[in-house]
Design an enzyme around this catalytic site. Structure first.
Site, PDB file in Angstrom:
ATOM      1  CG  LEU A 611      24.747   8.839   5.299  1.00  0.00           C
ATOM      2  CD1 LEU A 611      23.372   8.889   5.917  1.00  0.00           C
ATOM      3  CD2 LEU A 611      25.256  10.258   5.065  1.00  0.00           C
ATOM      4  N   GLY A 612      27.927   5.858   6.835  1.00  0.00           N
ATOM      5  CA  GLY A 612      28.691   5.228   7.901  1.00  0.00           C
ATOM      6  C   GLY A 612      28.686   3.728   7.738  1.00  0.00           C
ATOM      7  N   GLY A 614      29.143  -0.154  10.043  1.00  0.00           N
ATOM      8  CA  GLY A 614      29.164  -0.790  11.355  1.00  0.00           C
ATOM      9  C   GLY A 614      29.216  -2.281  11.163  1.00  0.00           C
ATOM     10  N   GLY A 615      29.129  -3.023  12.264  1.00  0.00           N
ATOM     11  CA  GLY A 615      29.185  -4.469  12.183  1.00  0.00           C
ATOM     12  C   GLY A 615      28.054  -5.034  11.341  1.00  0.00           C
ATOM     13  CG  PHE A 616      24.878  -2.534  11.209  1.00  0.00           C
ATOM     14  CD1 PHE A 616      25.370  -1.962  12.377  1.00  0.00           C
ATOM     15  CD2 PHE A 616      24.785  -1.755  10.066  1.00  0.00           C
ATOM     16  CE1 PHE A 616      25.735  -0.624  12.385  1.00  0.00           C
ATOM     17  CE2 PHE A 616      25.148  -0.436  10.088  1.00  0.00           C
ATOM     18  CZ  PHE A 616      25.624   0.135  11.250  1.00  0.00           C
ATOM     19  N   GLY A 617      26.646  -3.638   8.714  1.00  0.00           N
ATOM     20  CA  GLY A 617      26.676  -3.281   7.296  1.00  0.00           C
ATOM     21  C   GLY A 617      26.872  -1.787   7.157  1.00  0.00           C
ATOM     22  CB  VAL A 619      24.302   4.086   7.568  1.00  0.00           C
ATOM     23  CG1 VAL A 619      23.107   5.028   7.601  1.00  0.00           C
ATOM     24  CG2 VAL A 619      24.296   3.177   8.774  1.00  0.00           C
ATOM     25  CG  ASP A 731      26.743  -0.191  21.552  1.00  0.00           C
ATOM     26  OD1 ASP A 731      27.754   0.104  22.221  1.00  0.00           O
ATOM     27  OD2 ASP A 731      26.786  -0.486  20.341  1.00  0.00           O
TER      28      ASP A 731
END
Ligand SMILES: *[C@@H]1O[C@H](CO)[C@@H](O)[C@H](O)[C@H]1NC(C)=O
Ligand SMILES: *[C@@H]1O[C@H](CO)[C@@H](O)[C@H](O)[C@H]1NC(C)=O
Ligand SMILES: *[C@@H]1O[C@H](CO)[C@@H](O)[C@H](O)[C@H]1NC(C)=O
Ligand SMILES: *[C@@H]1O[C@H](CO)[C@@H](O)[C@H](O)[C@H]1NC(C)=O
Ligand SMILES: *[C@@H]1O[C@H](CO)[C@@H](O)[C@H](O)[C@H]1NC(C)=O
Length: 945
Positions: A611-612, A614-617, A619, A731
């Site tokens: 789905l998406g 980000g910096g974390f990994g 989704v 954020d």
């Protein structure tokens, strides 16, 4: 004014027509569809009263019908065949039998394995046909769960009565109950359930359902032409509305473009329309609403379908007309049906009425008479009564099943109170679901063991199972029932010891346990004889009790210790960084469900749909066993920072709950793997909507943007003021605002959020700068001190994006910030210059001004000059009021399209004076929607081209 020739009410289909429904089957008209799958997904078709276990395929629809045996208690009701004199060779088999309910006030069908939270069409069918030989026409009530659906009134023996409701089903099951109100024996011929997409019929929502009064297809001059499955994939039944004297039929040879996600009328319905026989006449007709037995206090809603089926013979031919409901104009302007595309006008909220009359009047300019393709009229019922706590329902149903309880335990266990199950006492606490608090099943002829399901009745205070034939041992799990004060097991055949948990409760006086006259129960250890194992049992039980008590003491000690420690650091949610985060996790005290990595693999189908990122990994999309869709945020192994943020977020989410904050369903901490599982937000991020990504079909209308702003502001207000200590999100950005299927906004991503304590020191110092370029408060950037005003600043940027449709940083030559860009234009007084052109002038300029002002205040350089989120919420609410005041409608969709115009006679052309014009007009405004092809840009009739 014409009454439908099909009978007094649409849903009472006279006998002749019934024959025709079935006659159509043999006419071959449907043969083209014969190869269609007979088991349409999400369909349940029940032929009530059909004996045996057989299912068969209906000749007309090719749908597979099953007997009702699996949907109702075996001892409920009696099967009958209708009187032979009513049966004809062409009559559909499903009408031949009925199930009647001479005993019990309430009898319920239980449809299970549904998807909770989904929308369904539910249809009951009733044909009396003197099945009981008494020739007595009954009247009785029909409930969906605990909410009244309708009263079924059989006024002719040969009339088929259809009742239909469209509703969101909150649980994964649905009960349809027939209630004997003293007007004769309830009976039913058939029950249909059809899964609908959630977008369909938007007025059917969590709090209200739509009950069909009429559904007519205009055009067919033959009253036999009935359209349903497979022509209508949702199996709505469209009856023809015939008036050959006044109307002529128009038929399209070409396909009509049905691209309408709200109603999806079938092609066959949209391909026919009627127009007045005399071209100078208008269309007018009345539908009956008075003969429906219930007072529908929530009002009515309708959808009227239009499609231009004729190519205009000459270029100056024109078809446009006004739509009046009960003499009141429904739209501001005239309506022009879209050519070979489905258009509709529908209610955006229920209206009250004592009659229902529609008039379509051609405008002065129109050279062609009005047309109409179809109409649906519903009454609105409330579905706000909530049934018994579902965990209790499942438990007590399992108990009923295990003991084969023969006490007409049917329908909801606690509601309505008058019909609550014999032997149960419930607690009714306001709007919350009732719960079962007392079970009295003394002398219920119970056999077998004590059902483990009793332990799921979490609020149980008292249980009496005395005077039965219960065998086996007493389950220790009963001691987990915290509120249980009385337990009577006397006069049974139970054996074994009293479980330690219960003994303990007896000893500390919190439980009154009776178990006399159970010959094989061993009490003091001495009387325990059977199978020699009992002595051993005692030797085990005693030490176990001692150990358990010791453990409890030790745990209590540690808990207190930790509480004390937490007390001192509580206000700073800061996490010690100790590498893998295990100890932090144990102190999180997360209430949410913990998933294993293996479970996540199953849920996400091996992490298939991203789905998406980000910096974390990444989704992933997933769905739980019960069908609930979720988003799974899986941490990539690379960063240590990630662990900390993950835990911070999990902790924040597990303690805050607000409708405008994305909620966490669970988490995973399984070795290396860490993940958070959230509710799924199908409409993606606000950023995507503003940027207009490919998958977004149209730009958000202005009012929806204001609502998104309001909802996000409310989420932040809650963080700042509803949480103690306040939380700073750190954020806030459009990529962190997610939209659900109703386009309602929720704030997500709490990985950077900080607790903020106004008692100790004013600011929380942060070592590393948090936030995203374009959104970070310059003051925070300077001082590295976080405050709630950081979020206010970032929110200001979001609000500007909503107004302008531009990103936070404009990708122009020198990457100018949206704030500077807007300030420059506004300094020149150019407010229209900042407004997103995709809104097509669909905004009140005052509201836009106000919103922009709020955004600029939020982004003031000096934090003190910025408003608080609570003030922002108030101001945006005022904006919204301004907007809704002005237009008097709250439609969610653009009404603009090439086929809608403003009436020149209404003297309204400049958008700025729309407000006054509208106030003069008392019309109840309705959504108007026309199919549009391709992107929505610049198709406004107001755009000067
Ligand atoms: C359905 O059609 C089949 C074959 O066409 C026929 O044998 C059967 O009698 C029909 N059933 C009804 C109820 O009309
Ligand atoms: C339960 O069933 C009995 C007959 O078995 C009937 O007399 C009684 O009225 C029913 N109770 C309810 C609440 O329907
Ligand atoms: C359902 O729709 C009605 C308007 O027709 C609205 O008043 C109500 O708040 C809605 N309920 C929910 C839960 O959205
Ligand atoms: C237990 O069952 C026996 C026969 O199965 C029956 O006679 C007796 O009445 C039952 N006892 C109770 C308390 O129901
Ligand atoms: C244990 O036995 C004594 C008599 O021997 C009796 O008075 C007492 O109530 C019993 N305790 C329990 C828990 O049953």
């Amino acid at each position: 004014m014409e009454e439908p020739t099909t009978g007094t009410t649409a849903m009472m289909v006279p006998w002749l027509l019934l024959l025709c429904i079935t006659a159509a089957a043999t006419s071959g008209a449907l043969q083209a569809h014969a190869q269609l799958d007979s088991n349409a997904a999400g369909f349940i078709s029940i032929d009530c009263g059909l004996p045996g276990q057989t299912s068969y395929v209906d000749n007309t629809t090719k749908l597979s019908y099953t007997t009702d045996a699996g949907f109702i208690d075996t001892d409920a009701g009696v099967n009958h065949n209708i009187s032979a004199e009513y049966i004809t060779p062409s009559m559909a088999k499903s009408w031949h039998s009925v199930r009647s309910f001479p005993s019990g006030r309430r009898n319920c069908y239980n449809l299970s394995s549904l998807v909770s939270g989904s929308k369904y069409l539910i249809r009951g069918k009733f044909l009396y046909a003197n099945y009981d030989g008494l020739n007595r026409l009954p009247i009785f009530d029909l409930y969906i769960g605990v909410n009244l659906w309708t009263t079924v009134k059989i006024s002719e023996a040969d009339a088929a009565v259809f009742t239909e409701a469209i509703m969101l089903v909150p649980d994964d099951f649905l009960e349809v109950c027939l209630i004997n109100t003293g007007g004769g024996t309830p009976f039913i011929s058939g029950l249909d359930l059809r899964a609908l997409k959630k977008m369909l019929y938007p007025l059917a929502n969590e709090t209200q359902a739509l009950v069909l009064l009429h559904r007519f297809n205009f055009g067919p001059t033959d009253s036999h032409t009935i359209i349903r499955y497979p022509d209508d994939p949702h199996d709505r039944i469209w009856f023809p509305f015939v008036d050959v004297e006044n109307w002529v039929e128009i038929t399209a040879e070409k396909e009509v473009n049905i691209d309408d996600e709200f109603f999806e009328p079938p092609q066959e319905v949209m391909q026919t329309a009627i127009t007045p026989r005399d071209v100078s006449e208008n269309i007018e007709f009345t539908l009956d609403i008075q003969s429906f037995p219930r007072d529908h206090s929530l009002g009515y809603v309708h959808t009227v379908y239009f499609c231009e089926l004729q190519e205009y013979p000459s270029s100056n031919a024109l078809r446009q007309f006004y739509i009046y409901r009960n003499g009141v104009l429904t739209n501001l302007h005239f309506y022009k049906p879209p050519y070979l595309a489905s258009g509709f006008v529908n209610s955006v909220k229920p209206f009250q009425a004592s009659q229902y009359k529609i008039s379509l009047d051609a405008t002065a300019k129109s050279t062609l008479p009005p047309i109409i393709n179809a109409i649906e009229l519903f009454s609105v019922i409330s579905t706000t009564t909530v049934g018994t706590n579902s965990q209790d329902v499942f438990a007590i149903r399992a108990v009923k099943k295990m003991y084969q309880v023969q006490k007409n335990w049917t329908g909801d266990p606690c509601l309505p109170k008058a019909l609550s199950w014999a032997g149960l006492t419930c607690s009714y606490n306001g709007s919350r679901p009732p719960t079962i608090i007392i079970v009295n099943m003394s002398f219920y002829d119970l056999h077998g063991g004590i059902s483990p399901d009793f332990t799921a009745l979490k609020n149980l205070q008292s249980m009496d199972l005395s005077n039965n034939n219960l065998t086996g041992s007493i389950p220790d799990a009963l001691s987990q029932l915290e509120s249980l004060k009385n337990l009577d097991l006397s006069n049974n055949k139970l054996n074994g010891p009293i479980p330690s948990g219960l003994l303990k409760k007896v000893q500390d006086g919190s439980l009154d346990l009776k178990y006399d006259n159970n010959p094989d129960i061993c009490t003091n250890g001495t009387s325990c004889q059977p199978e020699g194992g009992s002595k051993v049992a005692i030797y085990i039980v005693v030490p176990v009790v001692v150990i358990v008590v010791l453990l409890l003491v030790v745990m209590l000690y540690f808990c207190l210790q930790r509480k004390r420690k937490q007390g001192s650091i509580k206000n700073s949610v800061k996490l010690k960084n100790d590498g893998d985060g295990t100890s932090q996790e144990s102190s999180l005290g997360l209430e949410s469900h913990r998933f294993t990595y293996r479970e996540l693999e199953t849920i996400t189908n091996n992490f298939q749909r991203v789905l998406g990122r980000g910096g974390f990994g990444r989704v992933f999309h997933g769905s739980l066993e019960d069908g609930t869709q979720v988003a799974v945020k899986l941490r990539s192994h690379s960063s240590n920072q990630g662990v900390r943020q993950f835990l911070a977020e999990a902790q924040v989410l597990s303690r805050i709950h607000h409708k405008n904050l994305v909620s966490m369903i669970g988490y995973c901490k399984d070795g290396e793997h860490m993940a958070l599982v959230y509710e799924y937000m199908p409409q993606g991020t606000l950023q995507e909507h503003i940027a207009g990504k490919d998958n977004i079909r149209r730009a958000l209308p202005w009012r929806r943007r204001l609502r998104v702003a309001l909802e996000s502001a409310q989420g932040l207000e809650y963080l700042h003021e509803g949480c103690n200590p306040p939380l700073i999100h750190m954020d806030v950005k459009t990529a962190n605002i997610l939209l659900n299927e109703r386009l309602e906004a929720k704030i997500a991503d709490f990985g950077l959020s900080k607790a903020f304590n106004c008692h100790d020191d004013t600011h929380v110092s942060t070592n590393t700068l948090a936030g995203t370029r374009g959104y970070v408060d310059p003051e925070y950037h300077r001082t590295c001190q976080a405050s709630t005003k950081n979020d206010v600043y970032s929110f200001g940027v979001v609000l500007l994006e909503l107004v302008t449709g531009k990103p936070a940083i404009l990708p122009d030559t020198e990457a100018i910030s949206i704030i500077n860009w807007a300030r420059q234009r506004l300094a020149r007084g150019d407010i229209e210059g900042v407004v997103d052109t995709r809104m097509q002038g669909d905004h009140d300029i005052n509201a836009v001004w106000k919103a922009t002002e709020i955004a600029l205040k939020c982004t003031e350089q000096v934090p003190l000059q910025r408003p608080s989120m609570a003030e922002v919420v108030m101001q945006i609410q005022e904006c919204l009021d301004l907007e809704e005041d002005c237009t008097g409608r709250d439609d969610e969709f653009y009404t603009g399209s090439s086929s809608v115009g403003m009436d020149p006679n209404m003297g309204y052309n400049a958008s700025t004076n729309r407000c006054t014009d509208l106030r003069q007009n008392n019309a109840t405004l309705e959504i108007e929607y026309n199919h549009r092809r391709g992107p929505q840009m610049d198709t406004s009739p107001m755009a000067t081209r």
